[in-house]
Enzyme design. Structure first.
Site, PDB file in Angstrom:
ATOM      1  N   LYS A  87     -17.007 -11.514 -40.385  1.00 57.70           N
ATOM      2  CA  LYS A  87     -16.373 -11.226 -39.098  1.00 57.70           C
ATOM      3  C   LYS A  87     -16.668 -12.390 -38.147  1.00 57.70           C
ATOM      4  CE  LYS A  87     -15.832  -7.031 -36.295  1.00 57.70           C
ATOM      5  NZ  LYS A  87     -16.511  -5.781 -35.910  1.00 57.70           N
TER       6      LYS A  87
HETATM    7  O1  G3P Z   1     -16.416  -3.237 -33.857  1.00 60.67           O
HETATM    8  C1  G3P Z   1     -15.686  -3.627 -32.734  1.00 60.67           C
HETATM    9  C2  G3P Z   1     -15.194  -2.516 -31.855  1.00 60.67           C
HETATM   10  O2  G3P Z   1     -14.753  -1.465 -32.638  1.00 60.67           O
HETATM   11  C3  G3P Z   1     -16.097  -2.133 -30.726  1.00 60.67           C
HETATM   12  O3  G3P Z   1     -15.733  -0.934 -30.115  1.00 60.67           O
HETATM   13  O4  G3P Z   1     -16.219   0.949 -28.582  1.00 60.67           O
HETATM   14  O5  G3P Z   1     -17.626  -1.144 -28.454  1.00 60.67           O
HETATM   15  O6  G3P Z   1     -15.277  -1.150 -27.663  1.00 60.67           O
HETATM   16  P1  G3P Z   1     -16.236  -0.543 -28.626  1.00 60.67           P
END
Ligand code: G3P
Length: 217
Positions: A87
């Site tokens: 990633k």
């Molecule tokens: O893994 C990346 C993403 O899914 C993060 O989500 O909830 O931290 O915006 P969030």
């Protein structure tokens, strides 16, 4: 549409896997830190543990932000397991690194994507997955699902092979909307996946069926 779980929590990964609907896992440094993982050895062990449960693509994020650092880190991560997807953040050296990984047969997930232009760059570099963060877009009063729809339209029109991995999912409706507009993958917290199960009429209907079944005994 494939289902990935967006967590570094092993018991949640197991629970989703046991549902029989899990296709893969995504993690990020914040999710790893939340599980209290500290130090290179612990990080490596944790990715290996996740790969043992997941039996599908597992996104492991690089911390480096320079080309040589991203490539070195990504090569080491990819060597851990055949299912590791490196990633890489949407930055200039990230794009160069994605091209290098693509040319060298290493799968990538281009993360922190918030615009169609960024998604085009990721696809041009050959990213396996592109991760638009729809919840964070919604948080800033834009429409995250619209971005998924726009990227899906562009990729279809241009014949890009990069898979759209909708990330930053906050609820079950996000999952449904992403399926509607053509996301290839949704990576979700366990709660959002389990949210798909819920409907009050299901609960009422089941209670009635069980009640009536008693009279059949
Ligand atoms: O893994 C990346 C993403 O899914 C993060 O989500 O909830 O931290 O915006 P969030």
């Amino acid at each position: 549409m494939q289902f990935f779980i967006d967590t570094a929590n092993l018991s949640q990964i197991k629970e989703a896997y046991e549902l029989g609907i899990l296709d893969g896992v995504t993690t990020n440094p914040s999710l790893m830190a939340k599980e209290g993982i500290k130090g290179t050895e612990a990080v490596i062990k944790h990715y290996i543990d996740i790969c043992k449960i997941a039996n599908g693509p597992v996104s492991a994020e690089v911390i480096a932000t320079d080309l040589d650092g991203i490539i070195a880190e990504g090569k080491a991560l990819a060597a851990l397991d055949k299912n590791i997807v490196v990633k890489v953040p949407m930055i200039k050296d990230g794009i160069k690194a994605i091209k290098w990984f693509t040319d060298n047969g290493i799968q990538t997930n281009c993360t922190l994507v918030f615009s169609a232009g960024q998604a085009i760059l990721a696809a041009k570099a050959g990213a396996t997955y592109v991760s638009p963060f729809i919840g964070r877009i919604d948080d800033s009063s834009w429409d995250g699902v619209n971005l998924i729809e726009q990227i899906a339209h562009i990729y279809r029109l241009q014949g890009f092979q990069t898979k759209i991995l909708a990330a930053s999912i906050r609820n079950a409706l996000h999952i449904v909307r992403c399926a509607e507009v053509g996301a290839d993958v949704c990576t979700c917290p366990l709660d959002s996946i389990l949210g798909l199960l819920k409907h009050p009429l299901t609960d009422i209907g089941l209670a009635k069926f069980l009640e009536d079944a008693k009279s059949m005994k």
